[in-house]
Write a protein that holds these residues in place. Sequence first.
Motif, PDB file in Angstrom:
ATOM      1  N   LEU A 105      -5.488 -21.034 -12.616  1.00 34.05           N
ATOM      2  CA  LEU A 105      -6.538 -20.087 -12.238  1.00 34.05           C
ATOM      3  C   LEU A 105      -7.912 -20.458 -12.779  1.00 34.05           C
ATOM      4  N   SER A 106      -7.977 -21.398 -13.697  1.00 34.60           N
ATOM      5  CA  SER A 106      -9.217 -21.635 -14.452  1.00 34.60           C
ATOM      6  C   SER A 106     -10.389 -22.057 -13.575  1.00 34.60           C
ATOM      7  N   ASP A 107     -10.138 -22.619 -12.398  1.00 30.54           N
ATOM      8  CA  ASP A 107     -11.246 -23.011 -11.524  1.00 30.54           C
ATOM      9  C   ASP A 107     -11.238 -22.215 -10.217  1.00 30.54           C
ATOM     10  N   THR A 108     -10.701 -21.002 -10.280  1.00 34.61           N
ATOM     11  CA  THR A 108     -10.763 -20.109  -9.123  1.00 34.61           C
ATOM     12  C   THR A 108     -11.859 -19.073  -9.333  1.00 34.61           C
ATOM     13  N   ARG A 109     -12.087 -18.265  -8.309  1.00 28.99           N
ATOM     14  CA  ARG A 109     -13.108 -17.221  -8.405  1.00 28.99           C
ATOM     15  C   ARG A 109     -12.459 -15.913  -8.866  1.00 28.99           C
ATOM     16  N   SER A 110     -13.046 -15.276  -9.838  1.00 30.80           N
ATOM     17  CA  SER A 110     -12.580 -13.996 -10.385  1.00 30.80           C
ATOM     18  C   SER A 110     -11.124 -14.022 -10.837  1.00 30.80           C
ATOM     19  N   PRO A 111     -10.736 -15.008 -11.672  1.00 29.08           N
ATOM     20  CA  PRO A 111      -9.343 -15.058 -12.140  1.00 29.08           C
ATOM     21  C   PRO A 111      -8.864 -13.815 -12.882  1.00 29.08           C
ATOM     22  N   PRO A 112      -9.729 -13.054 -13.596  1.00 31.22           N
ATOM     23  CA  PRO A 112      -9.218 -11.841 -14.240  1.00 31.22           C
ATOM     24  C   PRO A 112      -8.633 -10.837 -13.256  1.00 31.22           C
ATOM     25  N   GLU A 113      -9.094 -10.873 -11.993  1.00 27.06           N
ATOM     26  CA  GLU A 113      -8.585  -9.937 -10.990  1.00 27.06           C
ATOM     27  C   GLU A 113      -7.335 -10.473 -10.284  1.00 27.06           C
ATOM     28  N   THR A 114      -6.910 -11.674 -10.675  1.00 26.95           N
ATOM     29  CA  THR A 114      -5.711 -12.282 -10.091  1.00 26.95           C
ATOM     30  C   THR A 114      -4.592 -12.435 -11.115  1.00 26.95           C
ATOM     31  N   PHE A 115      -4.950 -12.694 -12.363  1.00 25.20           N
ATOM     32  CA  PHE A 115      -3.959 -13.078 -13.372  1.00 25.20           C
ATOM     33  C   PHE A 115      -2.932 -11.982 -13.639  1.00 25.20           C
ATOM     34  N   TYR A 116      -3.378 -10.847 -14.142  1.00 29.06           N
ATOM     35  CA  TYR A 116      -2.437  -9.782 -14.497  1.00 29.06           C
ATOM     36  C   TYR A 116      -1.709  -9.250 -13.255  1.00 29.06           C
ATOM     37  N   SER A 117      -2.448  -9.050 -12.172  1.00 28.95           N
ATOM     38  CA  SER A 117      -1.857  -8.442 -10.979  1.00 28.95           C
ATOM     39  C   SER A 117      -0.781  -9.328 -10.359  1.00 28.95           C
ATOM     40  N   SER A 118      -0.938 -10.652 -10.445  1.00 30.60           N
ATOM     41  CA  SER A 118       0.064 -11.553  -9.886  1.00 30.60           C
ATOM     42  C   SER A 118       1.298 -11.648 -10.779  1.00 30.60           C
ATOM     43  N   LEU A 119       1.091 -11.779 -12.075  1.00 30.26           N
ATOM     44  CA  LEU A 119       2.245 -11.843 -12.980  1.00 30.26           C
ATOM     45  C   LEU A 119       3.029 -10.536 -12.982  1.00 30.26           C
ATOM     46  N   GLN A 120       2.354  -9.421 -12.753  1.00 30.56           N
ATOM     47  CA  GLN A 120       3.033  -8.128 -12.723  1.00 30.56           C
ATOM     48  C   GLN A 120       4.182  -8.121 -11.707  1.00 30.56           C
ATOM     49  N   GLN A 121       3.999  -8.845 -10.600  1.00 29.15           N
ATOM     50  CA  GLN A 121       5.014  -8.833  -9.547  1.00 29.15           C
ATOM     51  C   GLN A 121       5.861 -10.104  -9.521  1.00 29.15           C
ATOM     52  N   HIS A 122       5.726 -10.959 -10.538  1.00 27.64           N
ATOM     53  CA  HIS A 122       6.553 -12.164 -10.601  1.00 27.64           C
ATOM     54  C   HIS A 122       7.913 -11.795 -11.191  1.00 27.64           C
ATOM     55  N   PRO A 123       9.004 -12.114 -10.522  1.00 30.97           N
ATOM     56  CA  PRO A 123      10.334 -11.697 -10.990  1.00 30.97           C
ATOM     57  C   PRO A 123      10.626 -12.145 -12.422  1.00 30.97           C
ATOM     58  N   GLY A 124      11.185 -11.231 -13.194  1.00 32.74           N
ATOM     59  CA  GLY A 124      11.621 -11.548 -14.546  1.00 32.74           C
ATOM     60  C   GLY A 124      10.577 -11.391 -15.628  1.00 32.74           C
ATOM     61  N   VAL A 125       9.355 -11.018 -15.249  1.00 36.50           N
ATOM     62  CA  VAL A 125       8.297 -10.861 -16.249  1.00 36.50           C
ATOM     63  C   VAL A 125       8.517  -9.567 -17.033  1.00 36.50           C
ATOM     64  N   PRO A 126       8.420  -9.599 -18.356  1.00 34.05           N
ATOM     65  CA  PRO A 126       8.640  -8.383 -19.160  1.00 34.05           C
ATOM     66  C   PRO A 126       7.687  -7.255 -18.761  1.00 34.05           C
ATOM     67  N   GLY A 127       8.253  -6.096 -18.489  1.00 27.85           N
ATOM     68  CA  GLY A 127       7.435  -4.942 -18.126  1.00 27.85           C
ATOM     69  C   GLY A 127       6.881  -4.976 -16.727  1.00 27.85           C
ATOM     70  N   GLY A 128       7.203  -6.024 -15.948  1.00 24.02           N
ATOM     71  CA  GLY A 128       6.669  -6.159 -14.605  1.00 24.02           C
ATOM     72  C   GLY A 128       7.345  -5.234 -13.610  1.00 24.02           C
ATOM     73  N   VAL A 129       6.688  -5.052 -12.480  1.00 22.62           N
ATOM     74  CA  VAL A 129       7.213  -4.218 -11.399  1.00 22.62           C
ATOM     75  C   VAL A 129       6.987  -4.963 -10.090  1.00 22.62           C
ATOM     76  N   VAL A 130       8.063  -5.298  -9.394  1.00 22.83           N
ATOM     77  CA  VAL A 130       7.966  -5.986  -8.107  1.00 22.83           C
ATOM     78  C   VAL A 130       7.936  -4.954  -6.993  1.00 22.83           C
ATOM     79  N   GLY A 131       6.980  -5.115  -6.076  1.00 23.71           N
ATOM     80  CA  GLY A 131       6.883  -4.186  -4.947  1.00 23.71           C
ATOM     81  C   GLY A 131       5.971  -3.016  -5.243  1.00 23.71           C
ATOM     82  N   GLN A 132       6.378  -1.840  -4.822  1.00 22.25           N
ATOM     83  CA  GLN A 132       5.563  -0.637  -4.997  1.00 22.25           C
ATOM     84  C   GLN A 132       5.234  -0.420  -6.466  1.00 22.25           C
ATOM     85  N   GLN A 133       3.949  -0.279  -6.752  1.00 19.88           N
ATOM     86  CA  GLN A 133       3.500  -0.160  -8.126  1.00 19.88           C
ATOM     87  C   GLN A 133       3.381   1.297  -8.581  1.00 19.88           C
ATOM     88  N   PRO A 134       3.578   1.540  -9.884  1.00 18.12           N
ATOM     89  CA  PRO A 134       3.318   2.882 -10.418  1.00 18.12           C
ATOM     90  C   PRO A 134       1.846   3.256 -10.237  1.00 18.12           C
TER      91      PRO A 134
END
Length: 373
Positions: free
Chosen positions: A262-291
């Motif tokens: 992500l280091s050479d993309t545009r606005s990585p802070p708006e991509t990093f957390y939101s993408s990992l949140q839905q990556h399977p197996g991530v601690p505390g993550g939620v795949v699909g419909q979000q709270p």
Amino acid sequence: MVEDKSWAECVTLIQGNPPSKSSHAPSRSDDEVILETYSAKECYSITQEHFPHPSPSDDELDFPIAFTISVYKSAQLLERLLQAIYMPQNIFCIHIDLKSSDTFRAAVTEMIKCLPNVFLATKSVDVIYPHISILYAQFNCMEDLVKTKNNWKYLINLVGQDYPLYSNREMVKALRGLGEKNNIQSFYHPDIKRRTEYAYEFKLQTGGSDHGTYKYFQTSRKKEPAPFNIELYKGANHVALTKAFVEYILFDKTARAFIEWLSDTRSPPETFYSSLQQHPGVPGGVVGQQPVFIMRAINWIEKDRDGQPNYECHGEWVRLICWIDIRDLVWVLGETMRGQLFVQKIPFDFNDDVLRCISIARQKRKYGEYFFS
């Protein structure tokens, strides 16, 4: 009775009768004022006069919260934020931007010198908007926070222009309600492709100041797909993270590879957390419909809604976000924002009545309560 009278006065101001004007207009740099104030005081005076706090409940003691606070100016606004969220069982890491003035850094250092659970990040970066450095500042604090002996349950990331809408006790109730899941805004948006298909470069501009010092430019270099088949989602850079997720960010090879990608993309802070949140197996993550997202009450001008704001802004529009004034508390403390834990953005030349009235409201309200329809 005094509190009720004060709140009644606030309601009058919030409803615009009469309109309230900003009363925070220091004749000197507020950094100089803070530095002078705290340099002259002993620890007993600082803790008792400037950082008093209610006695924590057993529930609060059992649920400490970690905070990262990224700042670059206005020690007086940081003081008000820290006074509002300070509790002895919580732990706070403040990241000061490398571009900050020596006076600002000295003022913050003096302010926190007697607070054993508040410290400066051991590493600082030059934070550039909307660059990966925004995340690096948070990661630096995360590294320091995981090394402490405090057994914090969640981490909340803040900036100097945030302010809490609930007491710590109610905040704990809201975080417990997450059921050990992260609270991260995460949704698909077609803009993701434009932000990540080609590499971006940031270039220093002449005559810029603050966030305008650098400009980003899209290159012709097409990027490879994200590593580990991470699907890309968009969301706000305002999060509540479980401790296990923070440790995942810092130490897992998937997260580290994604940060690098992500280091050479545009606005990585708006991509990093939101993408990992839905990556399977991530601690505390939620795949699909979000709270339900509960981290910020914020008023944007929505570009994909023909430039229409969510609410009228009685303060000032700055980079498509409302820097609030007293009458904006109608929506900040209103029904649609009732679940949000913090508001953004408080202006650097803040109206004292704004923070005073929020403080009165947050001490009287239960989580989910609202004051205006």
